[in-house]
Design an enzyme around this catalytic site. Structure first.
Site, PDB file in Angstrom:
ATOM      1  N   CYS A 214      -7.299 -33.131-102.512  1.00  0.00           N
ATOM      2  CA  CYS A 214      -6.103 -34.257-102.014  1.00  0.00           C
ATOM      3  C   CYS A 214      -6.535 -35.203-100.661  1.00  0.00           C
ATOM      4  O   CYS A 214      -7.381 -36.043-100.898  1.00  0.00           O
ATOM      5  CB  CYS A 214      -4.843 -33.291-101.341  1.00  0.00           C
ATOM      6  SG  CYS A 214      -3.440 -34.941-101.209  1.00  0.00           S
TER       7      CYS A 214
ATOM      8  N   HIS B  85      -2.544 -30.211-105.413  1.00  0.00           N
ATOM      9  CA  HIS B  85      -2.885 -29.240-104.274  1.00  0.00           C
ATOM     10  C   HIS B  85      -2.818 -27.412-105.562  1.00  0.00           C
ATOM     11  O   HIS B  85      -1.999 -26.307-105.635  1.00  0.00           O
ATOM     12  CB  HIS B  85      -2.493 -28.686-103.419  1.00  0.00           C
ATOM     13  CG  HIS B  85      -1.743 -29.877-102.371  1.00  0.00           C
ATOM     14  ND1 HIS B  85      -2.484 -28.905-100.590  1.00  0.00           N
ATOM     15  CD2 HIS B  85      -1.436 -30.616-102.556  1.00  0.00           C
ATOM     16  CE1 HIS B  85      -2.573 -30.189-100.543  1.00  0.00           C
ATOM     17  NE2 HIS B  85      -2.037 -30.987-100.865  1.00  0.00           N
TER      18      HIS B  85
ATOM     19  N   GLU C  30      -4.778 -24.743-105.260  1.00  0.00           N
ATOM     20  CA  GLU C  30      -3.735 -23.221-103.648  1.00  0.00           C
ATOM     21  C   GLU C  30      -2.199 -23.129-103.879  1.00  0.00           C
ATOM     22  O   GLU C  30      -2.210 -21.971-103.670  1.00  0.00           O
ATOM     23  CB  GLU C  30      -4.363 -24.117-102.513  1.00  0.00           C
ATOM     24  CG  GLU C  30      -4.214 -24.176-101.564  1.00  0.00           C
ATOM     25  CD  GLU C  30      -4.139 -25.836-102.264  1.00  0.00           C
ATOM     26  OE1 GLU C  30      -4.764 -26.796-102.748  1.00  0.00           O
ATOM     27  OE2 GLU C  30      -3.789 -26.673-101.421  1.00  0.00           O
TER      28      GLU C  30
HETATM   29  N1  GLN Z   1      -1.406 -38.339 -97.534  1.00  0.00           N
HETATM   30  C1  GLN Z   1      -2.918 -37.744 -96.596  1.00  0.00           C
HETATM   31  C2  GLN Z   1      -4.219 -38.337 -96.380  1.00  0.00           C
HETATM   32  O1  GLN Z   1      -3.991 -39.548 -96.654  1.00  0.00           O
HETATM   33  C3  GLN Z   1      -3.278 -37.119 -98.372  1.00  0.00           C
HETATM   34  C4  GLN Z   1      -1.754 -36.083 -98.522  1.00  0.00           C
HETATM   35  C5  GLN Z   1      -2.862 -34.007 -98.982  1.00  0.00           C
HETATM   36  O2  GLN Z   1      -3.206 -34.315 -98.313  1.00  0.00           O
HETATM   37  N2  GLN Z   1      -1.549 -33.445 -99.333  1.00  0.00           N
HETATM   38  O3  GLN Z   1      -4.696 -38.293 -96.077  1.00  0.00           O
END
Ligand code: GLN
Length: 192
Positions: free
Chosen positions: A80, A171, A173
């Site tokens: 992410c 994610h 994890e």
């Molecule tokens: N929206 C977040 C960002 O732009 C990332 C979201 C996440 O890591 N769950 O950094």
């Protein structure tokens, strides 16, 4: 003897990775300073808030050491916000990134909360179908030829790989058991 997997721990979701890796018998180290990057067998760049992570990477003098570390062929799992840090191009809004993976990404590309949830992923290139937990996920808009797409959601790449570097818009994890975590640990190997 097990190796030590580093967890970038400046901000974000690193405790969940720590728990999962400990449960799998892996040694971990929280990485908050450049010298914490020495002697690792793998590295996790967790989810969180990529703008904050980037600011802290700058202020802690970690950006150049992290770049060097990513060049060594170390197995990496980026999830992410971690994927956002590694991208070649980051949009909505535009943001600096490390350019390690040849992909263009829109932050919060599925809407802020609307598309947070558990969604089915379609596996590719031998990777199995599985679930993905999405939280304000980035949306991969384009991938270069050097990137292997291992899973998609709604037609968009959700898990990509370049050599020892794996990056997910979701994610792994946060799922009970996830094949992306298995693959990462396979790349890390049994340790020294
Ligand atoms: N929206 C977040 C960002 O732009 C990332 C979201 C996440 O890591 N769950 O950094």
């Amino acid at each position: 003897m097990v190796g030590t997997i580093g967890l970038l721990a400046l901000q974000g979701d690193f405790p969940s990775h720590e728990e999962v890796l400990a449960a799998r018998g892996q040694g971990t180290r929280r990485v908050t300073r450049p010298d914490h990057l020495e002697g690792l067998t793998g590295l996790v760049l967790p989810g969180g808030e990529s703008t904050t992570m980037l600011r802290l990477l700058h202020s802690e003098g970690m950006l150049a050491p992290l770049r060097r570390c990513l060049d060594t062929g170390l197995p990496v799992l980026a999830t992410c916000a971690g994927l956002i840090l590694l991208a070649r191009e980051v949009h909505s809004p535009d943001q600096e990134s490390l350019g390690v993976l040849d992909l263009a990404v829109d932050r919060n590309g599925y809407g802020r909360q609307v598309h947070s949830g558990v969604h089915p992923l379609s596996g590719r290139n031998g990777f199995p179908d599985c679930e993905g937990v999405f939280i304000r996920a980035p949306r991969i808009r384009a991938t270069g030829p050097g990137l292997e797409v291992l899973a998609t959601w709604a037609g968009d790449p959700a898990l990509v790989r370049r050599g020892p570097i794996l990056a997910a818009t979701f994610h792994p994890e946060l799922s009970d058991a996830h094949p992306a975590m298995d693959l990462f640990l396979h790349l890390v190997g049994p340790g020294p």
